[in-house]
Design a protein around this motif. Structure first.
Motif, PDB file in Angstrom:
ATOM      1  N   ALA A   1       0.812  -1.058  -0.069  1.00  0.00           N
ATOM      2  CA  ALA A   1      -0.141  -0.007  -0.091  1.00  0.00           C
ATOM      3  C   ALA A   1       0.784   1.231   0.047  1.00  0.00           C
ATOM      4  N   ALA A   2       1.804   1.188   0.833  1.00  0.00           N
ATOM      5  CA  ALA A   2       2.904   2.325   0.924  1.00  0.00           C
ATOM      6  C   ALA A   2       3.450   2.653  -0.652  1.00  0.00           C
ATOM      7  N   LEU A   3       4.088   1.506  -1.152  1.00  0.00           N
ATOM      8  CA  LEU A   3       4.734   1.746  -2.439  1.00  0.00           C
ATOM      9  C   LEU A   3       3.805   2.225  -3.540  1.00  0.00           C
ATOM     10  N   ASP A   4       2.427   1.802  -3.335  1.00  0.00           N
ATOM     11  CA  ASP A   4       1.491   2.385  -4.432  1.00  0.00           C
ATOM     12  C   ASP A   4       1.257   3.781  -4.405  1.00  0.00           C
ATOM     13  N   ILE A   5       1.046   4.237  -3.024  1.00  0.00           N
ATOM     14  CA  ILE A   5       0.756   5.734  -2.903  1.00  0.00           C
ATOM     15  C   ILE A   5       2.002   6.423  -3.207  1.00  0.00           C
ATOM     16  N   LEU A   6       3.357   5.898  -2.807  1.00  0.00           N
ATOM     17  CA  LEU A   6       4.373   6.573  -3.384  1.00  0.00           C
ATOM     18  C   LEU A   6       4.624   6.735  -4.782  1.00  0.00           C
ATOM     19  N   LYS A   7       4.456   5.406  -5.530  1.00  0.00           N
ATOM     20  CA  LYS A   7       4.342   5.522  -7.109  1.00  0.00           C
ATOM     21  C   LYS A   7       3.640   6.509  -7.735  1.00  0.00           C
ATOM     22  N   LYS A   8       2.093   6.782  -7.027  1.00  0.00           N
ATOM     23  CA  LYS A   8       1.405   7.190  -7.702  1.00  0.00           C
ATOM     24  C   LYS A   8       1.569   8.855  -7.836  1.00  0.00           C
ATOM     25  N   GLU A   9       2.403   9.164  -6.930  1.00  0.00           N
ATOM     26  CA  GLU A   9       3.119  10.571  -7.024  1.00  0.00           C
ATOM     27  C   GLU A   9       3.688  11.037  -8.246  1.00  0.00           C
ATOM     28  N   ASN A  10       4.272   9.749  -8.903  1.00  0.00           N
ATOM     29  CA  ASN A  10       5.381  10.038 -10.217  1.00  0.00           C
ATOM     30  C   ASN A  10       5.255   8.687 -10.860  1.00  0.00           C
TER      31      ASN A  10
ATOM     32  N   GLU B   1       5.402   7.317 -13.732  1.00  0.00           N
ATOM     33  CA  GLU B   1       6.274   6.818 -14.931  1.00  0.00           C
ATOM     34  C   GLU B   1       7.558   6.878 -14.721  1.00  0.00           C
ATOM     35  N   ASN B   2       7.945   7.706 -13.519  1.00  0.00           N
ATOM     36  CA  ASN B   2       9.475   7.773 -13.220  1.00  0.00           C
ATOM     37  C   ASN B   2       9.850   7.330 -11.866  1.00  0.00           C
ATOM     38  N   THR B   3       9.171   6.440 -11.303  1.00  0.00           N
ATOM     39  CA  THR B   3       9.742   5.872 -10.099  1.00  0.00           C
ATOM     40  C   THR B   3      10.283   4.547 -10.122  1.00  0.00           C
ATOM     41  N   ILE B   4      11.424   4.080  -9.632  1.00  0.00           N
ATOM     42  CA  ILE B   4      12.129   2.927  -9.581  1.00  0.00           C
ATOM     43  C   ILE B   4      12.233   2.183  -8.178  1.00  0.00           C
ATOM     44  N   THR B   5      11.655   1.001  -7.941  1.00  0.00           N
ATOM     45  CA  THR B   5      11.623   0.252  -6.835  1.00  0.00           C
ATOM     46  C   THR B   5      12.653  -0.702  -6.770  1.00  0.00           C
ATOM     47  N   ILE B   6      13.245  -0.639  -5.645  1.00  0.00           N
ATOM     48  CA  ILE B   6      14.330  -1.670  -5.582  1.00  0.00           C
ATOM     49  C   ILE B   6      14.333  -2.472  -4.316  1.00  0.00           C
ATOM     50  N   ASP B   7      14.598  -3.901  -4.378  1.00  0.00           N
ATOM     51  CA  ASP B   7      14.979  -4.593  -3.107  1.00  0.00           C
ATOM     52  C   ASP B   7      16.522  -5.160  -3.072  1.00  0.00           C
ATOM     53  N   THR B   8      17.043  -4.910  -1.956  1.00  0.00           N
ATOM     54  CA  THR B   8      18.513  -5.128  -1.848  1.00  0.00           C
ATOM     55  C   THR B   8      18.932  -6.361  -1.171  1.00  0.00           C
ATOM     56  N   GLY B   9      17.924  -7.415  -1.209  1.00  0.00           N
ATOM     57  CA  GLY B   9      18.292  -8.606  -0.638  1.00  0.00           C
ATOM     58  C   GLY B   9      17.835  -9.246   0.648  1.00  0.00           C
ATOM     59  N   ASP B  10      18.167 -10.480   0.818  1.00  0.00           N
ATOM     60  CA  ASP B  10      17.421 -11.114   1.976  1.00  0.00           C
ATOM     61  C   ASP B  10      16.101 -11.248   2.018  1.00  0.00           C
ATOM     62  N   MET B  11      15.737 -11.915   0.709  1.00  0.00           N
ATOM     63  CA  MET B  11      14.309 -11.822   0.374  1.00  0.00           C
ATOM     64  C   MET B  11      13.722 -13.347   0.497  1.00  0.00           C
ATOM     65  N   PHE B  12      14.320 -14.201   1.042  1.00  0.00           N
ATOM     66  CA  PHE B  12      13.797 -15.708   0.798  1.00  0.00           C
ATOM     67  C   PHE B  12      14.106 -16.429   2.201  1.00  0.00           C
TER      68      PHE B  12
ATOM     69  N   ASN C   1       5.834  -5.633  -7.629  1.00  0.00           N
ATOM     70  CA  ASN C   1       6.281  -5.034  -9.021  1.00  0.00           C
ATOM     71  C   ASN C   1       7.694  -4.135  -8.695  1.00  0.00           C
ATOM     72  N   TYR C   2       8.738  -4.763  -8.370  1.00  0.00           N
ATOM     73  CA  TYR C   2       9.987  -4.111  -8.187  1.00  0.00           C
ATOM     74  C   TYR C   2      10.562  -4.135  -9.555  1.00  0.00           C
ATOM     75  N   ASP C   3      11.448  -3.139  -9.695  1.00  0.00           N
ATOM     76  CA  ASP C   3      12.152  -2.862 -11.031  1.00  0.00           C
ATOM     77  C   ASP C   3      13.384  -3.536 -10.922  1.00  0.00           C
ATOM     78  N   VAL C   4      14.165  -3.629  -9.953  1.00  0.00           N
ATOM     79  CA  VAL C   4      15.556  -4.384  -9.764  1.00  0.00           C
ATOM     80  C   VAL C   4      15.691  -4.864  -8.524  1.00  0.00           C
ATOM     81  N   TYR C   5      16.517  -6.040  -8.518  1.00  0.00           N
ATOM     82  CA  TYR C   5      16.961  -6.607  -7.269  1.00  0.00           C
ATOM     83  C   TYR C   5      18.542  -6.757  -7.031  1.00  0.00           C
ATOM     84  N   LEU C   6      18.712  -7.110  -5.886  1.00  0.00           N
ATOM     85  CA  LEU C   6      20.326  -7.425  -5.596  1.00  0.00           C
ATOM     86  C   LEU C   6      20.075  -8.586  -4.575  1.00  0.00           C
ATOM     87  N   PRO C   7      20.841  -9.804  -4.919  1.00  0.00           N
ATOM     88  CA  PRO C   7      20.856 -10.816  -4.168  1.00  0.00           C
ATOM     89  C   PRO C   7      21.483 -10.662  -2.785  1.00  0.00           C
TER      90      PRO C   7
END
Length: 479
Positions: free
Chosen positions: A25-34, A36-47, A69-75
């Motif tokens: 929900a937080a990511l949706d609200i943040l992305k709605k501000e912009n 087309e130009n928001t990039i969402t990232i997860d930097t690891g320890d996901m599993f 709907n992340y755009d890029v991940y780091l293991p």
């Protein structure tokens, strides 16, 4: 949403944060501000880090991560816990690119093959090119059971950082370069002070779970890290005019479940994924009379509980628990008790390792303590290593954190007697898959090592069955 610990007005404060439905929900609200130009990232320890993860070998988290709907991940360092092949499958099922410039296929006999993942990803927004270059922890084979990362060769970022920065800046003509890092805050600061980091605008860090609210300015770049457990989202805003970045602003957002009500579709997905294991996740195995947490460097109530149980079950001279950083806090429920569930046992101890005993001399223990203190408090940030201070019971240690190497330990007692450098002591800790027989909790050269019939989980359940409710108050065994 789960309990989270804050230090406010000079006291411990707990409140609810995080949870996938609230984070979505937080990511949706943040992305709605912009949008087309928001990039969402997860930097690891996901599993790793939960019963659901262990029971499904991480598979349950693939649809959740894709739904965000992340755009890029780091293991991260824990992506390898189910071994290399499973790591490749888990990350391969994620829909967004994965970047990491220092994980290579091991061809055997020390021969390094190709990178397992692409080293960088470039995004083009508003006439600006942003390059993301990934580095994960090269000390994974030392910090964790070496069998997890078998088949992978890790290298230090400095081996190719300069070359990739040159590619991104000179060849790709990137206007802004961000390193996605799972190295830990100290190592990230050291990297930011390294000349090869010139040309990097930010390091988006992870691993040590630090809540960096104001970017740390190193010599060549800025460093941030957004806490842990999905409790926070780090947000960097870049203002662009006529294809040029003219301003930047970073702040840390707390994922407050009241401010960000659960996203229904994600909540339903979580419920569906947990359903086969829900009864087990919620099964209460004991209670604590004090909040359980693992947020501090030297001593925490979770690890006090673990070493209390170890000492009761094995009764070695000294019992040890690694300085882990994972596991959110747990505080009082509506009944006024701190419930320890089967699910929370997996949060505290995701790997149900066997318990191992061995013998070591006082001199070995003293040398090991100095090494462990150096890992935590090294003046040179690049020499700091992984987690927090090792936890123990049966031993009391007085130390000076910022004394020079080999001079930190001031006093050690075992069983209320001064440590005898020539005496042999019985030690107990968990066994790490792949460690040599003569190693215990990173202490080399131990003798008469034995694997007991107990595991960490069976020991904890037996202890709680006998002594619940428990009161793991802090003893200052290390100070």
């Amino acid at each position: 949403a789960h309990d989270e610990l804050f230090w406010e007005k000079n006291k411990l404060t707990f409140r609810k944060t995080g949870g996938y439905p609230h984070m979505a929900a937080a990511l949706d609200i943040l992305k709605k501000e912009n949008p087309e130009n928001t990039i969402t990232i997860d930097t690891g320890d996901m599993f790793q880090g939960s019963l659901l993860s262990v029971k499904t070998s991480g598979q349950a988290f693939v649809p959740l991560l894709n739904a965000l709907n992340y755009d890029v991940y780091l293991p991260g360092n824990w992506e390898v816990v189910y071994n290399k092949k499973n790591m490749q499958k888990l990350l391969g099922r994620l829909l967004a690119p994965k970047v990491c410039a220092n994980m290579y296929h091991d061809l055997g006999e020390g021969k390094r093959g190709e990178l397992i993942f692409q080293p960088y990803q470039i995004f083009h927004k508003l006439g600006v090119k942003i390059g993301f270059l990934g580095y994960t922890d090269p000390m994974v084979p030392l910090r964790q059971s070496p069998i997890y990362s078998k088949g992978i060769i890790y290298t230090k970022p400095e081996e190719n950082l300069k070359a990739y920065i040159n590619i991104l800046k000179e060849q790709e003509q990137c206007d802004f370069v961000i390193i996605l890092s799972h190295l830990g805050l100290s190592q990230q600061i050291a990297l930011g002070n390294h000349p090869d980091c010139k040309g990097v605008d930010y390091i988006f860090g992870a691993d040590t779970h630090e809540r960096v609210r104001k970017p740390i300015q190193a010599e060549y770049t800025k460093i941030v890290e957004p806490g842990a457990f999905g409790s926070f989202i780090g947000r960097l805003d870049l203002k662009v005019e006529n294809g040029k970045i003219v301003n930047e602003n970073y702040h840390l957002i707390e994922v407050d479940p009241k401010k960000y009500p659960a996203k229904k579709v994600i909540k339903e997905l979580v419920n569906e994924l947990e359903k086969p294991f829900k009864a087990e996740i919620d099964r209460v195995i004991g209670y604590s009379t004090v909040p359980l947490y693992r947020n501090f460097v030297v001593e925490n109530t979770i690890d006090t509980l673990i070493v209390d149980a170890l000492k009761w079950k094995v009764n070695a001279d000294i019992v040890l628990s690694n300085g882990f950083r994972f596991c959110p806090p747990r505080t009082f429920g509506p009944d006024g008790k701190v419930a320890i569930t089967e699910g929370y046992l997996y949060d505290m101890l995701p790997v149900d390792a066997s318990i191992k005993t061995a013998k070591a001399t006082g001199q070995q223990i003293m040398d090991w303590l100095e090494k462990e203190l150096q890992n935590v408090f090294a003046q040179d940030a690049s020499k700091r290593f992984g987690g927090w201070l090792i936890r123990f019971k049966g031993m009391q240690v007085e130390f000076k954190a910022f004394e020079r190497v080999g001079q930190r330990v001031q006093k050690v007692t075992v069983g209320n007697q001064p440590l005898d450098l020539n005496k042999t002591y019985v030690l107990c800790a968990c066994d790490r898959d792949g460690d040599p027989e003569d190693m215990l909790c990173r202490m080399k050269g131990v003798k008469e090592s034995k694997i007991t019939a107990y595991t960490l989980h069976s020991m904890m359940k037996e202890y709680l069955q006998k002594f619940s409710p428990v009161t793991p108050t802090l003893r200052q065994d290390a100070k």
